[in-house]
Design a protein around this motif. Structure first.
Motif, PDB file in Angstrom:
ATOM      1  N   VAL A 355      89.429   9.936  55.892  1.00  0.00           N
ATOM      2  CA  VAL A 355      89.063  10.944  54.668  1.00  0.00           C
ATOM      3  C   VAL A 355      88.200  10.791  53.885  1.00  0.00           C
ATOM      4  CG1 VAL A 355      90.621  11.833  52.585  1.00  0.00           C
ATOM      5  CG2 VAL A 355      91.894  10.951  54.919  1.00  0.00           C
ATOM      6  N   ARG A 356      87.523   9.525  53.503  1.00  0.00           N
ATOM      7  CA  ARG A 356      86.451   9.359  52.951  1.00  0.00           C
ATOM      8  C   ARG A 356      85.133  10.017  53.362  1.00  0.00           C
ATOM      9  NH1 ARG A 356      82.090   8.908  51.178  1.00  0.00           N
ATOM     10  NH2 ARG A 356      81.141   6.894  50.462  1.00  0.00           N
ATOM     11  N   LEU A 393      80.860  12.982  43.607  1.00  0.00           N
ATOM     12  CA  LEU A 393      80.558  12.300  42.049  1.00  0.00           C
ATOM     13  C   LEU A 393      81.318  10.869  42.161  1.00  0.00           C
ATOM     14  CD1 LEU A 393      80.693  15.090  39.507  1.00  0.00           C
ATOM     15  CD2 LEU A 393      78.680  14.002  40.199  1.00  0.00           C
ATOM     16  N   LEU A 394      82.697  11.178  42.442  1.00  0.00           N
ATOM     17  CA  LEU A 394      83.468   9.877  42.910  1.00  0.00           C
ATOM     18  C   LEU A 394      83.112   8.824  43.640  1.00  0.00           C
ATOM     19  CD1 LEU A 394      86.161   8.783  42.030  1.00  0.00           C
ATOM     20  CD2 LEU A 394      87.248   9.947  44.019  1.00  0.00           C
ATOM     21  N   LEU A 395      82.406   9.251  44.749  1.00  0.00           N
ATOM     22  CA  LEU A 395      82.103   8.202  45.915  1.00  0.00           C
ATOM     23  C   LEU A 395      80.439   7.943  45.659  1.00  0.00           C
ATOM     24  CD1 LEU A 395      83.714  10.240  48.793  1.00  0.00           C
ATOM     25  CD2 LEU A 395      84.612   8.534  47.487  1.00  0.00           C
ATOM     26  N   GLY A 396      79.766   8.319  44.650  1.00  0.00           N
ATOM     27  CA  GLY A 396      78.341   7.949  44.507  1.00  0.00           C
ATOM     28  C   GLY A 396      77.457   8.540  45.198  1.00  0.00           C
ATOM     29  N   ASN A 795     100.184  24.189  60.703  1.00  0.00           N
ATOM     30  CA  ASN A 795     100.795  25.527  61.234  1.00  0.00           C
ATOM     31  C   ASN A 795     102.127  25.499  61.395  1.00  0.00           C
ATOM     32  OD1 ASN A 795     101.359  24.423  63.697  1.00  0.00           O
ATOM     33  ND2 ASN A 795     100.028  25.841  65.014  1.00  0.00           N
ATOM     34  N   GLY A 796     102.922  26.429  61.409  1.00  0.00           N
ATOM     35  CA  GLY A 796     104.199  26.331  61.498  1.00  0.00           C
ATOM     36  C   GLY A 796     104.732  25.191  62.401  1.00  0.00           C
ATOM     37  N   GLU A 797     104.301  24.962  63.542  1.00  0.00           N
ATOM     38  CA  GLU A 797     104.804  23.661  64.320  1.00  0.00           C
ATOM     39  C   GLU A 797     104.248  22.475  63.934  1.00  0.00           C
ATOM     40  OE1 GLU A 797     102.589  24.883  67.990  1.00  0.00           O
ATOM     41  OE2 GLU A 797     103.756  26.528  68.499  1.00  0.00           O
ATOM     42  N   GLY A 798     103.622  22.406  62.864  1.00  0.00           N
ATOM     43  CA  GLY A 798     103.088  20.779  62.355  1.00  0.00           C
ATOM     44  C   GLY A 798     101.754  20.571  62.910  1.00  0.00           C
ATOM     45  N   ARG A 799     100.982  21.591  63.716  1.00  0.00           N
ATOM     46  CA  ARG A 799      99.769  21.177  64.306  1.00  0.00           C
ATOM     47  C   ARG A 799      98.704  21.266  63.254  1.00  0.00           C
ATOM     48  NH1 ARG A 799      98.540  21.784  70.187  1.00  0.00           N
ATOM     49  NH2 ARG A 799      96.259  20.971  70.487  1.00  0.00           N
ATOM     50  N   GLY A 800      97.796  20.139  63.295  1.00  0.00           N
ATOM     51  CA  GLY A 800      96.664  20.365  62.332  1.00  0.00           C
ATOM     52  C   GLY A 800      95.401  21.011  62.899  1.00  0.00           C
ATOM     53  N   LEU A 801      95.034  22.048  61.953  1.00  0.00           N
ATOM     54  CA  LEU A 801      93.944  22.994  62.284  1.00  0.00           C
ATOM     55  C   LEU A 801      92.804  22.843  61.293  1.00  0.00           C
ATOM     56  CD1 LEU A 801      96.213  25.875  63.220  1.00  0.00           C
ATOM     57  CD2 LEU A 801      94.819  24.736  64.974  1.00  0.00           C
ATOM     58  N   TYR A 802      91.430  23.252  61.774  1.00  0.00           N
ATOM     59  CA  TYR A 802      90.477  23.161  60.872  1.00  0.00           C
ATOM     60  C   TYR A 802      90.278  21.817  60.307  1.00  0.00           C
ATOM     61  CZ  TYR A 802      90.247  28.524  61.062  1.00  0.00           C
ATOM     62  OH  TYR A 802      90.339  29.702  61.231  1.00  0.00           O
ATOM     63  N   HIS A 803      90.087  21.093  61.304  1.00  0.00           N
ATOM     64  CA  HIS A 803      89.833  19.361  60.924  1.00  0.00           C
ATOM     65  C   HIS A 803      88.472  19.152  60.263  1.00  0.00           C
ATOM     66  CE1 HIS A 803      91.016  15.431  60.648  1.00  0.00           C
ATOM     67  NE2 HIS A 803      90.919  14.980  61.726  1.00  0.00           N
ATOM     68  N   TYR A 804      88.317  18.185  59.576  1.00  0.00           N
ATOM     69  CA  TYR A 804      87.071  17.644  59.161  1.00  0.00           C
ATOM     70  C   TYR A 804      86.649  18.285  58.093  1.00  0.00           C
ATOM     71  CZ  TYR A 804      87.504  14.550  63.218  1.00  0.00           C
ATOM     72  OH  TYR A 804      87.693  13.843  64.268  1.00  0.00           O
ATOM     73  N   LEU A 805      86.471  19.525  57.944  1.00  0.00           N
ATOM     74  CA  LEU A 805      85.450  20.246  57.189  1.00  0.00           C
ATOM     75  C   LEU A 805      86.519  20.886  56.172  1.00  0.00           C
ATOM     76  CD1 LEU A 805      82.834  21.804  59.188  1.00  0.00           C
ATOM     77  CD2 LEU A 805      82.813  19.576  58.215  1.00  0.00           C
ATOM     78  N   THR A 806      86.948  20.313  55.260  1.00  0.00           N
ATOM     79  CA  THR A 806      88.072  20.639  54.285  1.00  0.00           C
ATOM     80  C   THR A 806      87.952  20.268  52.691  1.00  0.00           C
ATOM     81  OG1 THR A 806      90.402  21.033  53.766  1.00  0.00           O
ATOM     82  CG2 THR A 806      89.744  19.179  55.066  1.00  0.00           C
ATOM     83  N   GLY A 807      87.941  21.109  51.648  1.00  0.00           N
ATOM     84  CA  GLY A 807      88.017  20.562  50.601  1.00  0.00           C
ATOM     85  C   GLY A 807      89.284  19.431  50.260  1.00  0.00           C
ATOM     86  N   SER A 808      89.994  19.706  51.198  1.00  0.00           N
ATOM     87  CA  SER A 808      91.476  18.869  50.870  1.00  0.00           C
ATOM     88  C   SER A 808      91.145  17.317  50.890  1.00  0.00           C
ATOM     89  CB  SER A 808      92.428  19.010  52.106  1.00  0.00           C
ATOM     90  OG  SER A 808      92.656  20.386  52.322  1.00  0.00           O
ATOM     91  N   ALA A 809      90.155  16.859  51.580  1.00  0.00           N
ATOM     92  CA  ALA A 809      89.920  15.340  51.588  1.00  0.00           C
ATOM     93  C   ALA A 809      89.283  15.095  50.058  1.00  0.00           C
ATOM     94  CB  ALA A 809      88.598  15.286  52.557  1.00  0.00           C
ATOM     95  N   SER A 810      88.432  16.006  49.397  1.00  0.00           N
ATOM     96  CA  SER A 810      87.856  15.741  48.292  1.00  0.00           C
ATOM     97  C   SER A 810      88.930  15.282  47.293  1.00  0.00           C
ATOM     98  CB  SER A 810      86.958  16.668  47.766  1.00  0.00           C
ATOM     99  OG  SER A 810      85.836  17.105  48.560  1.00  0.00           O
ATOM    100  N   TRP A 811      89.834  16.434  47.103  1.00  0.00           N
ATOM    101  CA  TRP A 811      90.917  16.513  46.273  1.00  0.00           C
ATOM    102  C   TRP A 811      92.015  14.908  46.594  1.00  0.00           C
ATOM    103  CZ3 TRP A 811      92.220  18.500  41.733  1.00  0.00           C
ATOM    104  CH2 TRP A 811      91.573  19.510  41.143  1.00  0.00           C
ATOM    105  N   LEU A 812      92.045  14.732  47.856  1.00  0.00           N
ATOM    106  CA  LEU A 812      93.013  13.535  48.117  1.00  0.00           C
ATOM    107  C   LEU A 812      92.397  12.326  47.966  1.00  0.00           C
ATOM    108  CD1 LEU A 812      94.666  13.091  51.633  1.00  0.00           C
ATOM    109  CD2 LEU A 812      93.777  11.247  50.389  1.00  0.00           C
ATOM    110  N   MET A 813      91.073  12.385  47.929  1.00  0.00           N
ATOM    111  CA  MET A 813      90.303  11.211  47.294  1.00  0.00           C
ATOM    112  C   MET A 813      90.318  10.858  45.849  1.00  0.00           C
ATOM    113  SD  MET A 813      89.335   9.312  50.043  1.00  0.00           S
ATOM    114  CE  MET A 813      88.613   7.988  49.022  1.00  0.00           C
ATOM    115  N   LEU A 814      90.219  12.168  45.163  1.00  0.00           N
ATOM    116  CA  LEU A 814      90.105  11.998  43.574  1.00  0.00           C
ATOM    117  C   LEU A 814      91.555  11.718  43.102  1.00  0.00           C
ATOM    118  CD1 LEU A 814      88.285  13.067  41.427  1.00  0.00           C
ATOM    119  CD2 LEU A 814      89.779  15.262  41.238  1.00  0.00           C
ATOM    120  N   THR A 815      92.380  12.442  43.774  1.00  0.00           N
ATOM    121  CA  THR A 815      93.929  11.982  43.309  1.00  0.00           C
ATOM    122  C   THR A 815      94.134  10.611  43.627  1.00  0.00           C
ATOM    123  OG1 THR A 815      94.685  14.077  44.193  1.00  0.00           O
ATOM    124  CG2 THR A 815      96.280  12.436  43.898  1.00  0.00           C
ATOM    125  N   LEU A 816      93.698   9.979  44.568  1.00  0.00           N
ATOM    126  CA  LEU A 816      94.051   8.557  44.961  1.00  0.00           C
ATOM    127  C   LEU A 816      93.408   7.457  44.007  1.00  0.00           C
ATOM    128  CD1 LEU A 816      95.285   6.340  46.912  1.00  0.00           C
ATOM    129  CD2 LEU A 816      92.897   6.262  47.884  1.00  0.00           C
TER     130      LEU A 816
END
Length: 917
Positions: A355-356, A393-396, A795-816
């Motif tokens: 995620v980092r 910014l968080l990660l230098g 998706n509705g089956e629980g399959r991960g899509l659009y991996h790696y390039l997502t702002g989700s990772a930035s917010w996850l690190m920020l939240t943690l």
């Protein structure tokens, strides 16, 4: 509540192997759509699958191999291959992509095994066929240098008891042009190819870059080069598709291999203006039992032939490849070690390293250059720029940045705050004077493009992100003065602009975006949706749509911006500032009353737009900060009351939540309609995160989300309930199948924002539940079907899509880091405010984290021997470099360490131990 934040599926097909991020996957070639990124920081961009498919490029206009989407990854025309013709037996594809091999494996699953081992950022496939007596190890990576080349190391081992005679042929189809030419003039652009049979491979230099708006002479060279372990060149090549696959042949069964053909002698007519392939024939040789033959392949894009040939000197032996791989691992380890976390769950800690990495990948790849490329032709959007900035910014990290040198013994990495102000100032240059902004980010600092695909649209949420990121920067660094720095405005090329008004302060840019949004009111008093907000799929309510969710965000921003100006007065003694005279139209100069009528607000905005359409006069007015603070606070409170008091819904079942939107018919979107509940997660997240919702509203909105949005089987939170077959006239999202993308999928981005919002408001148990649900979905490997990391959505089956390039990772690190670990700045000082649950501590009741702050590398240890949850502990003591740090007399759950105290410490590494009692 799970007993452990990590509980991998019993059917897990990948596992971590050591203390770092390296993982091993068994039979990953049985999983569709699976891919892995390879790159360096100068922009060689690759993707690779367990069957060596994927593409290699530098940008939209320079693809070495065929451009692919996730739906093309099963196509052998799209990737790399290495064929072995075995004397007395059928040919074998080391990539596992020959038709006979696939059929054999289907009939006998263990006839051939495949194993992937990967780390940051390298990928190794081990494929073994015991019937043929061969094992191949294929290692691919992009060196951490300024070379646009992917290295592919092939090691072929005889695992039988008898000698095996082989004739190897590497096969890499060469596209050699823009992705636009995949369907636009595909054949015509192949006629531009000039193919050279280099001693060590194949070079393709198109005569020009084909563009009917204006053709350009081309000098770029597309190269596939290779050598044996002793440096010997191939015996020759099959440089065209026709010469390699033969008449009627295919890439699954190329005649050059299956018929063991000799290297052809091609005339210029047969060679030039053809589709090319880097099919390198190596010498026929015998491999004794237990012995290995090695081959090095260099797949790249070079500015000229001399550069391409230089790769052979740099990487043309197994020893040089091994050295480059070691440097690659060292380089990326330096990047990932900037933040380290050691909880009671080692798998979570190792997963977190992926995620980092993801914000760095999006910095490099943009949104468009991995197989899930639905987001256009390259680059990132405005919102991406600022949200990724939070993590960078968080990660230098800085952006844009030149390739960093490999770390030297004893040197530390870059620290947060170094050069970051320049990054932010460049970003503000995309703001228009009318309150909108350019939507596409160029490749150079401060370079912006008005809109995507020449379609001019306004996303109403765009104004909120610059302040969210800038506020975080100010808290991390204490640099309030950045608000007074001057930066240019963005002007469309077809608009005039006044040379006297090219610049304004960062504060003025922020005011223009927020005040213009405030006055852009819909009929219900919320801010108009325009062409979409955060959810790009809400794009069909331009006339009467309203975004309640982002009305809340603008409210919170206005109030917090007023708070920052309070600090400017108190800490800097600033009492007044100059603003462009036209901005005065958007300010109240006669006390704390504001116009509440939506019509009056829109009329004021029209007056401002009319005054700034062709530029501004350049005249300035002086505004006192106290007047400005009062104005911002009043407007913020108006918007907050609008959401809190008028958009709070109560259902007959006793459930209550926020309405998030109005559609293009000016109808409220959420609520109960004919007995069916309509609810969005976005509508709850932003009133909570912005501070608009009361504590009681936070509690009830969370309970409603659990009841109506949480999937009882998968555990995650959906983006919305099912609005049925007749969706509101709000946007294309509701035309998608329910459970896909923006219509009811488990959108990681919004889920992690939900967790962040709950943590911010002190609802720690609830925030941990949401955070854990996202992690568990990532680790349900038999369902998610992705490598480690966080995808954009499930998706509705629980399959991960659009991996790696997502702002989700930035917010996850920020939240943690800033909320769960509670390590963050407050006006430049260090705040420690951990919000931890017992599951996050190790068996010894400790949790350790390493984070950069104020030019220091902080090593923070939280000690909670009794493993008490947040709410049942306070900070008992703090040791700073082994010395007691004074605490308030009353029990507290947070402590502030002044920046000056940290700066006075002589050591670069600062140890802080916090005992929780």
């Amino acid at each position: 509540m799970p007993k452990r934040i990590n509980k991998p599926s019993k059917e897990s097909w990948w596992r971590f192997t050591g203390e770092d991020e390296v993982f091993v996957a068994r039979d990953p070639d049985r999983i569709s759509r699976l891919y892995f990124p390879l790159c360096n920081e100068v922009g060689l961009l690759s993707s690779i699958t367990p069957r060596l498919n994927g593409d290699i490029k530098t940008d939209q206009n320079h693809f070495l191999t065929l451009p692919v989407s996730a739906e093309d990854l099963h196509n052998t025309r799209s990737g790399r291959n290495f064929w072995i013709y075995i004397e007395g037996k059928e040919p074998w594809s080391a990539a596992g992509s020959s038709g006979t091999a696939l059929l054999e494996r289907y009939r006998s699953p263990r006839a051939e095994t495949c194993r992937v081992e990967a780390g940051a950022l390298w990928h190794r496939i081990t494929r073994e066929n015991r019937r043929l007596g061969l094992r191949v190890e294929l290692t691919n990576f992009v060196p951490a240098t300024d070379d646009w080349v992917e290295i592919m190391q092939v090691r072929l081992t005889n695992i039988s008891r008898r000698p095996i005679t082989i004739t190897p042929t590497a096969a890499i189809p060469m596209f050699g042009r823009s992705a636009d030419n995949l369907r636009d003039h595909r054949h015509v652009t192949s006629l531009l190819h000039r193919i050279t049979r280099h001693t060590y491979g194949v070079l393709v230099t198109p005569t020009m870059s084909f563009d009917e708006r204006g053709h350009k002479v081309n000098t770029t060279v597309y190269a596939v080069l290779g050598c044996e372990e002793n440096g010997d060149a191939p015996v020759g090549s099959f440089p065209t598709v026709a010469s390699f696959i033969g008449e009627g042949g295919t890439f699954d069964s190329p005649q050059a291999v299956f018929e063991d053909r000799d290297v052809p002698d091609l005339s210029e007519t047969e060679l030039q203006g053809r589709e090319a392939v880097g099919a390198l024939r190596f010498r026929r040789r015998k491999i004794l039992p237990g012995k290995t033959a090695s081959y090095s392949l260099l797949l790249g894009i070079a500015p000229d032939r001399k550069t391409a040939a230089g790769w052979l000197r740099t990487y043309g032996s197994p020893e040089k490849v091994d050295s480059a791989l070691t440097d690659n691992k060292t380089y990326w380890k330096e990047r990932l070690d900037c933040i380290q976390v050691r909880t009671g769950d080692k798998d979570f800690d190792r997963w977190l390293r992926w995620v980092r990495l993801q914000p760095l990948l999006r910095k490099i790849f943009g949104n468009s250059f991995l197989p899930d490329f639905d987001y256009g032709r390259g680059g990132r959007g405005w919102r991406d720029l600022w949200q990724d900035g939070l993590a960078l910014l968080l990660l230098g990290e800085n952006e844009p940045s030149p390739p960093a040198p490999l770390p030297t013994q004893g040197e530390g990495g870059r620290r947060p705050g170094e050069g970051v102000s320049a990054l932010l100032l460049n970003n503000f240059a995309g703001v228009r004077m009318n309150g909108t902004n350019a939507t596409i980010i160029g490749s150079a600092p401060g370079e912006f493009i008005a809109d995507r695909n020449n379609i001019s649209r306004t996303w109403m949420d765009h104004g909120v992100w610059p302040w969210i990121t800038t506020e975080f920067y100010i808290h991390q660094t204490g640099d309030l003065d950045i608000l007074l720095k001057e930066v240019p405005y963005f002007w469309d090329q077809d608009k005039a602009k006044s040379p006297l008004a090219e610049k304004g302060t960062v504060l003025e840019h922020l005011l223009v975006q927020h005040l213009a949004a405030y006055f852009n009111a819909g009929d219900h008093g919320n801010l108009r949706l325009e062409d979409a907000d955060w959810n790009d799929g809400l794009d069909m309510a331009h006339d009467h749509g309203e975004s309640v969710a982002f009305t809340a965000v603008f409210a919170g921003n206005l109030l917090r911006l007023a708070g920052a100006l309070d600090q400017m007065v108190a800490r800097r003694g600033v009492k007044e500032i100059p603003l462009a005279g036209e901005v005065e139209i958007l300010l109240e100069q006669r006390g704390p009353t504001v116009e509440l009528s939506p019509e009056a607000r829109r009329k004021r905005l029209k007056t401002y737009h009319d005054r700034t359409r062709e530029g501004v006069t350049g005249g300035k007015v002086i505004v006192t900060l106290r007047t400005l603070i009062e104005d911002l606070r009043t407007k913020g409170n108006v918007l907050a009351a609008q959401v809190r008091d008028r958009e709070w819904l109560s259902a007959a079942s006793g459930q209550a939540w926020f309405n998030g939107y109005y559609d293009n018919n000016s109808n409220r979107v959420e609520g109960v309609f004919d007995g069916d509940v309509r609810m969005t997660l976005t509508g709850q997240v932003f009133p909570i995160m912005s501070g608009v919702a009361t504590d009681d509203q936070v509690r009830l909105a969370f309970l409603a989300a659990k009841r109506f949005l949480q999937d009882k089987k998968l555990g995650g939170f959906r983006l919305n309930t099912d609005f049925g077959d007749t969706p509101p006239p709000l946007g294309r999202a509701f035309a998608f199948a329910y459970g896909e993308k923006e219509n009811g999928a488990f959108f990681s981005h919004m889920v992690v924002m939900f967790a962040n919002a709950l943590y911010q408001r002190g609802f720690v148990k609830e925030g941990f539940e949401v955070f854990s649900s996202l992690y568990r979905m990532c680790r349900q490997t038999d369902v998610a079907m992705i490598y480690p990391g966080v995808p954009e959505y499930f998706n509705g089956e629980g399959r991960g899509l659009y991996h790696y390039l997502t702002g989700s990772a930035s917010w996850l690190m920020l939240t943690l880091v800033t909320q769960i670990l509670g390590i963050r700045g407050v006006w430049g000082d260090l705040l420690l405010a951990p919000k931890l649950m017992p599951e996050q501590f190790g068996t010894n009741g400790q949790l350790e984290a390493e984070v950069g702050f104020a030019g220091k590398q902080l090593k923070i240890t939280y000690v909670n021997r009794g493993k008490k949850p947040f709410g049942q502990y306070h900070i008992e003591s703090v040791l700073l470099q082994g010395n007691s740090f004074a605490l308030p007399a009353d029990p507290t759950v947070q402590v502030v360490i002044p920046r000056t105290t940290l700066a006075a410490l002589p050591d670069n590494t600062v140890h802080i131990t916090v005992a929780l009692s």
